[in-house]
Design a protein around this motif. Structure first.
Motif, PDB file in Angstrom:
ATOM      1  N   PHE A 221     -28.822 -24.591  13.080  1.00  0.00           N
ATOM      2  CA  PHE A 221     -27.890 -25.136  12.083  1.00  0.00           C
ATOM      3  C   PHE A 221     -28.583 -25.384  10.743  1.00  0.00           C
ATOM      4  O   PHE A 221     -27.957 -25.237   9.690  1.00  0.00           O
ATOM      5  CB  PHE A 221     -27.257 -26.425  12.609  1.00  0.00           C
ATOM      6  CG  PHE A 221     -26.096 -26.179  13.518  1.00  0.00           C
ATOM      7  CD1 PHE A 221     -24.829 -25.915  13.011  1.00  0.00           C
ATOM      8  CD2 PHE A 221     -26.271 -26.174  14.897  1.00  0.00           C
ATOM      9  CE1 PHE A 221     -23.757 -25.661  13.849  1.00  0.00           C
ATOM     10  CE2 PHE A 221     -25.189 -25.922  15.745  1.00  0.00           C
ATOM     11  CZ  PHE A 221     -23.936 -25.668  15.225  1.00  0.00           C
ATOM     12  N   GLN A 222     -29.861 -25.731  10.763  1.00  0.00           N
ATOM     13  CA  GLN A 222     -30.581 -25.854   9.502  1.00  0.00           C
ATOM     14  C   GLN A 222     -30.685 -24.495   8.817  1.00  0.00           C
ATOM     15  O   GLN A 222     -30.528 -24.386   7.592  1.00  0.00           O
ATOM     16  CB  GLN A 222     -31.976 -26.436   9.751  1.00  0.00           C
ATOM     17  CG  GLN A 222     -31.973 -27.921  10.069  1.00  0.00           C
ATOM     18  CD  GLN A 222     -33.365 -28.463  10.330  1.00  0.00           C
ATOM     19  OE1 GLN A 222     -34.312 -27.696  10.551  1.00  0.00           O
ATOM     20  NE2 GLN A 222     -33.506 -29.779  10.311  1.00  0.00           N
ATOM     21  N   GLY A 223     -30.921 -23.474   9.618  1.00  0.00           N
ATOM     22  CA  GLY A 223     -30.950 -22.119   9.064  1.00  0.00           C
ATOM     23  C   GLY A 223     -29.604 -21.716   8.511  1.00  0.00           C
ATOM     24  O   GLY A 223     -29.518 -21.081   7.450  1.00  0.00           O
ATOM     25  N   ALA A 224     -28.525 -22.118   9.201  1.00  0.00           N
ATOM     26  CA  ALA A 224     -27.173 -21.806   8.729  1.00  0.00           C
ATOM     27  C   ALA A 224     -26.904 -22.470   7.387  1.00  0.00           C
ATOM     28  O   ALA A 224     -26.272 -21.880   6.497  1.00  0.00           O
ATOM     29  CB  ALA A 224     -26.142 -22.246   9.760  1.00  0.00           C
ATOM     30  N   ALA A 225     -27.378 -23.706   7.221  1.00  0.00           N
ATOM     31  CA  ALA A 225     -27.180 -24.413   5.951  1.00  0.00           C
ATOM     32  C   ALA A 225     -27.907 -23.704   4.817  1.00  0.00           C
ATOM     33  O   ALA A 225     -27.435 -23.689   3.684  1.00  0.00           O
ATOM     34  CB  ALA A 225     -27.674 -25.856   6.079  1.00  0.00           C
ATOM     35  N   MET A 226     -29.070 -23.102   5.139  1.00  0.00           N
ATOM     36  CA  MET A 226     -29.818 -22.375   4.108  1.00  0.00           C
ATOM     37  C   MET A 226     -29.172 -21.030   3.790  1.00  0.00           C
ATOM     38  O   MET A 226     -28.976 -20.675   2.625  1.00  0.00           O
ATOM     39  CB  MET A 226     -31.261 -22.156   4.577  1.00  0.00           C
ATOM     40  CG  MET A 226     -32.077 -23.423   4.692  1.00  0.00           C
ATOM     41  SD  MET A 226     -33.752 -23.065   5.276  1.00  0.00           S
ATOM     42  CE  MET A 226     -34.414 -24.730   5.412  1.00  0.00           C
ATOM     43  N   VAL A 227     -28.835 -20.253   4.831  1.00  0.00           N
ATOM     44  CA  VAL A 227     -28.297 -18.915   4.579  1.00  0.00           C
ATOM     45  C   VAL A 227     -26.857 -18.962   4.092  1.00  0.00           C
ATOM     46  O   VAL A 227     -26.304 -17.945   3.682  1.00  0.00           O
ATOM     47  CB  VAL A 227     -28.376 -18.012   5.827  1.00  0.00           C
ATOM     48  CG1 VAL A 227     -29.804 -17.882   6.303  1.00  0.00           C
ATOM     49  CG2 VAL A 227     -27.480 -18.512   6.955  1.00  0.00           C
ATOM     50  N   PHE A 228     -26.256 -20.156   4.118  1.00  0.00           N
ATOM     51  CA  PHE A 228     -24.912 -20.285   3.553  1.00  0.00           C
ATOM     52  C   PHE A 228     -24.914 -19.802   2.111  1.00  0.00           C
ATOM     53  O   PHE A 228     -23.936 -19.218   1.630  1.00  0.00           O
ATOM     54  CB  PHE A 228     -24.463 -21.741   3.629  1.00  0.00           C
ATOM     55  CG  PHE A 228     -23.057 -21.963   3.161  1.00  0.00           C
ATOM     56  CD1 PHE A 228     -21.982 -21.706   3.996  1.00  0.00           C
ATOM     57  CD2 PHE A 228     -22.799 -22.416   1.878  1.00  0.00           C
ATOM     58  CE1 PHE A 228     -20.685 -21.902   3.560  1.00  0.00           C
ATOM     59  CE2 PHE A 228     -21.509 -22.607   1.434  1.00  0.00           C
ATOM     60  CZ  PHE A 228     -20.450 -22.351   2.283  1.00  0.00           C
ATOM     61  N   PHE A 229     -26.028 -20.025   1.413  1.00  0.00           N
ATOM     62  CA  PHE A 229     -26.176 -19.543   0.035  1.00  0.00           C
ATOM     63  C   PHE A 229     -25.955 -18.036  -0.026  1.00  0.00           C
ATOM     64  O   PHE A 229     -25.442 -17.501  -1.018  1.00  0.00           O
ATOM     65  CB  PHE A 229     -27.578 -19.884  -0.485  1.00  0.00           C
ATOM     66  CG  PHE A 229     -27.859 -19.374  -1.874  1.00  0.00           C
ATOM     67  CD1 PHE A 229     -27.559 -20.145  -2.981  1.00  0.00           C
ATOM     68  CD2 PHE A 229     -28.423 -18.128  -2.072  1.00  0.00           C
ATOM     69  CE1 PHE A 229     -27.812 -19.676  -4.262  1.00  0.00           C
ATOM     70  CE2 PHE A 229     -28.683 -17.649  -3.347  1.00  0.00           C
ATOM     71  CZ  PHE A 229     -28.383 -18.433  -4.444  1.00  0.00           C
ATOM     72  N   ALA A 230     -26.355 -17.350   1.046  1.00  0.00           N
ATOM     73  CA  ALA A 230     -26.255 -15.895   1.068  1.00  0.00           C
ATOM     74  C   ALA A 230     -24.816 -15.409   0.981  1.00  0.00           C
ATOM     75  O   ALA A 230     -24.558 -14.290   0.524  1.00  0.00           O
ATOM     76  CB  ALA A 230     -26.902 -15.346   2.343  1.00  0.00           C
ATOM     77  N   TYR A 231     -23.874 -16.234   1.432  1.00  0.00           N
ATOM     78  CA  TYR A 231     -22.472 -15.812   1.456  1.00  0.00           C
ATOM     79  C   TYR A 231     -21.712 -16.185   0.188  1.00  0.00           C
ATOM     80  O   TYR A 231     -20.573 -15.753   0.003  1.00  0.00           O
ATOM     81  CB  TYR A 231     -21.765 -16.419   2.675  1.00  0.00           C
ATOM     82  CG  TYR A 231     -22.154 -15.764   3.980  1.00  0.00           C
ATOM     83  CD1 TYR A 231     -21.586 -14.560   4.375  1.00  0.00           C
ATOM     84  CD2 TYR A 231     -23.100 -16.343   4.803  1.00  0.00           C
ATOM     85  CE1 TYR A 231     -21.939 -13.954   5.562  1.00  0.00           C
ATOM     86  CE2 TYR A 231     -23.459 -15.739   6.006  1.00  0.00           C
ATOM     87  CZ  TYR A 231     -22.877 -14.552   6.376  1.00  0.00           C
ATOM     88  OH  TYR A 231     -23.240 -13.941   7.555  1.00  0.00           O
ATOM     89  N   LEU A 232     -22.325 -17.016  -0.633  1.00  0.00           N
ATOM     90  CA  LEU A 232     -21.630 -17.397  -1.854  1.00  0.00           C
ATOM     91  C   LEU A 232     -21.442 -16.166  -2.726  1.00  0.00           C
ATOM     92  O   LEU A 232     -22.366 -15.410  -2.954  1.00  0.00           O
ATOM     93  CB  LEU A 232     -22.416 -18.472  -2.604  1.00  0.00           C
ATOM     94  CG  LEU A 232     -22.633 -19.775  -1.826  1.00  0.00           C
ATOM     95  CD1 LEU A 232     -23.341 -20.799  -2.699  1.00  0.00           C
ATOM     96  CD2 LEU A 232     -21.331 -20.332  -1.299  1.00  0.00           C
ATOM     97  N   GLY A 233     -20.240 -15.971  -3.182  1.00  0.00           N
ATOM     98  CA  GLY A 233     -19.898 -14.775  -3.940  1.00  0.00           C
ATOM     99  C   GLY A 233     -18.488 -14.342  -3.604  1.00  0.00           C
ATOM    100  O   GLY A 233     -17.741 -13.903  -4.482  1.00  0.00           O
ATOM    101  N   PHE A 234     -18.094 -14.520  -2.322  1.00  0.00           N
ATOM    102  CA  PHE A 234     -16.709 -14.203  -1.986  1.00  0.00           C
ATOM    103  C   PHE A 234     -15.763 -15.157  -2.702  1.00  0.00           C
ATOM    104  O   PHE A 234     -14.630 -14.792  -3.033  1.00  0.00           O
ATOM    105  CB  PHE A 234     -16.487 -14.255  -0.462  1.00  0.00           C
ATOM    106  CG  PHE A 234     -16.399 -15.638   0.104  1.00  0.00           C
ATOM    107  CD1 PHE A 234     -15.181 -16.298   0.183  1.00  0.00           C
ATOM    108  CD2 PHE A 234     -17.522 -16.285   0.580  1.00  0.00           C
ATOM    109  CE1 PHE A 234     -15.095 -17.573   0.706  1.00  0.00           C
ATOM    110  CE2 PHE A 234     -17.446 -17.558   1.112  1.00  0.00           C
ATOM    111  CZ  PHE A 234     -16.224 -18.204   1.169  1.00  0.00           C
ATOM    112  N   ASP A 235     -16.225 -16.388  -2.961  1.00  0.00           N
ATOM    113  CA  ASP A 235     -15.401 -17.340  -3.697  1.00  0.00           C
ATOM    114  C   ASP A 235     -15.216 -16.908  -5.153  1.00  0.00           C
ATOM    115  O   ASP A 235     -14.242 -17.293  -5.806  1.00  0.00           O
ATOM    116  CB  ASP A 235     -16.022 -18.743  -3.636  1.00  0.00           C
ATOM    117  CG  ASP A 235     -17.464 -18.764  -4.114  1.00  0.00           C
ATOM    118  OD1 ASP A 235     -18.201 -17.801  -3.829  1.00  0.00           O
ATOM    119  OD2 ASP A 235     -17.868 -19.749  -4.755  1.00  0.00           O
TER     120      ASP A 235
END
Length: 482
Positions: A221-235
């Motif tokens: 989950f810590q990794g998920a919180a970090m890689v969440f940045f990777a998905y920013l752009g669809f917004d």
């Protein structure tokens, strides 16, 4: 005080897309999807994967899947709102309609921080790859112009500043031209990513997957919180709502399509990379290039570096595009100086807003070092996602009869899950990041009461809540194209 909670009328919001300060509808489904892919794929693969692998290990694959699921819930909420109210402003505008002016200002203020730091930070990453590329060609850039101020004797990060200035010039030419440039670069970086997957899969060592979750679910989950940045752009696709043709159909395709394509590529890259290299070696500035060098594929270094530069270029472009539209929308509502809602004839682009964005991003990229920057961007984006989900719930309750070109399924379940996932990911971020974010919020509230409160849309003319408008009828259809 009562008027700071007044809401923007949906009818008037839609009329904004038909007056003299509207933007030109020029982007179709394909262009919008490519714009989303351009905004998503970049820093996530070429920078963040290495940092996140230190937290999650080979389970980085699961971290990407969890982040993708969280983004899917949010993407469905975006698709409903952006297709129903296809005007600039994204969550800022949706919050204005459902919660009122003060909350809209806070949301806009958060999104300005998010996009400013995201574009500047990725420009700094772009500079690192560009310097590495020219160095490999035997050209050594002087240290004084190739890094953040005060780092290694540098005074200015000239490559980072130059890429921001170049992309500012592209954006000034209009959304259609920006989309074309973005499409060309996206094809280059997707080709490079597919090359990495094709080559890297031949060097996978199954023993690198053991232990799969070295730090347990907490690490995942810590990794998920970090890689969440990777998905920013669809917004960012929602920010282009006012510039899309047939938005009721185009926006859902652009948002959901770009998220699906990017998720598949991310998960594939994470699986191959952690199979090629022990996860504890991947925590470096260029994990993709390092993975290839680790297995002895030296010939691919230049190709991958070019792909990384292309990938980061489109991320900077899309983030600057989105930030300019937020400032444009806030200015059109009177919460920022009116000069920022001026639209240039011909290209119908908010040139003044774009120039402001370019100037701010250039300064930050040229002189600042962005430690832990990804997490600061994440907390801003996750906050926006919470406001978005709340807006869907509120409008479904208050205005169920409004025609929605796309309806988020399983309401209220999907919006509630979006809120839960967002709060859970925020809880994984560092305390000092939350504190910096809180300071930014307090500063925004102070500025609102010092300026925005007295110059908002209710200063010149009192606007009524939808239910107070005599004879108001919900719109039966959304503007399609011009």
């Amino acid at each position: 005080m009562k008027r700071i909670f007044k809401k923007k009328c949906i009818h008037e919001a839609l009329e904004c897309a038909e007056n003299d300060t509207t933007l030109k509808r020029s982007i179709g489904p394909f262009g919008l999807t490519i714009m989303g892919v351009g905004g998503i794929i970049g820093a996530g693969i070429f920078i963040v994967t290495g940092v996140a692998s230190a937290a999650s290990g080979p389970a980085l694959i699961l971290s990407f899947i969890i982040a993708a699921i969280a983004c899917t819930f949010t993407a469905l909420c975006y698709a409903e709102f952006a297709s129903m109210i296809p005007i600039a402003g994204s969550v800022y505008t949706y919050t204005y309609i459902t919660m009122g002016e003060i909350w809209a200002w806070i949301m806009g203020w958060i999104m300005i921080l998010q996009y400013l730091i995201a574009s500047s930070a990725v420009a700094i990453g772009w500079s690192s790859y560009a310097v590495a590329l020219v160095t490999s060609m035997g050209i050594a850039l002087p240290a004084v112009i190739s890094g953040p101020y005060g780092v290694g004797g540098s005074l200015i990060n000239l490559p980072a500043a130059l890429i921001v200035l170049i992309l500012t010039a592209v954006l000034v030419r209009g959304a259609q031209e920006s989309a074309r440039v973005n499409a060309v670069i996206v094809f280059i970086k997707v080709a490079v990513i597919l090359l990495f997957i094709t080559v890297g899969i031949q060097f996978i060592n199954p023993s690198n997957y053991h232990p799969f979750t070295p730090y347990g679910l907490t690490g995942v989950f810590q990794g998920a919180a970090m890689v969440f940045f990777a998905y920013l752009g669809f917004d960012a696709v929602a920010s282009a709502a006012e510039e899309t043709k047939n938005p009721g159909r185009t926006i859902p395709i652009g948002i959901i399509g770009s998220l699906i394509i990017s998720s598949i590529l991310y998960i594939a890259v994470a699986a191959v990379m952690t199979g090629m290299v022990p996860f504890n070696l991947l925590n470096n500035a260029s994990p993709v290039s390092f993975a290839l060098q680790h297995v002895g594929v030296q010939w691919a270094f230049t190709v991958i570096t070019i792909g990384a530069i292309a990938g980061l270029t489109t991320v900077v472009l899309v983030n600057m595009f989105s930030k300019a539209r937020i400032i444009f929308a806030m200015s059109r509502d009177g919460l920022l100086p009116k000069v920022f809602s001026n639209v240039k004839e011909g290209c119908q682009a908010p040139v003044t807003s774009i120039l402001l964005v370019g100037a701010l991003a250039t300064i930050v990229a040229a002189f600042f070092s962005m430690d832990s920057i990804f997490e600061l961007v994440n907390v801003g984006a996750l906050s926006a996602f919470i406001f978005l989900a709340l807006s869907v719930l509120i409008l479904r309750y208050q205005k169920p009869e409004i025609k929605r070109a796309f309806k988020c399924p399983l309401v209220p379940v999907i919006p509630v899950l979006s809120i839960i996932f967002s709060i859970s990911l925020i809880a994984q971020l560092k305390v000092n990041i939350i504190e910096i974010f809180a300071v930014w919020l307090v500063l925004g509230v102070v500025i609102y009461f010092a300026y925005g409160k007295y110059r908002g849309m209710f200063e010149a003319k009192e606007k009524l809540i939808d239910s107070e408008v005599e004879g108001y009828e919900p719109p039966l259809e959304t503007p399609s194209s011009k």
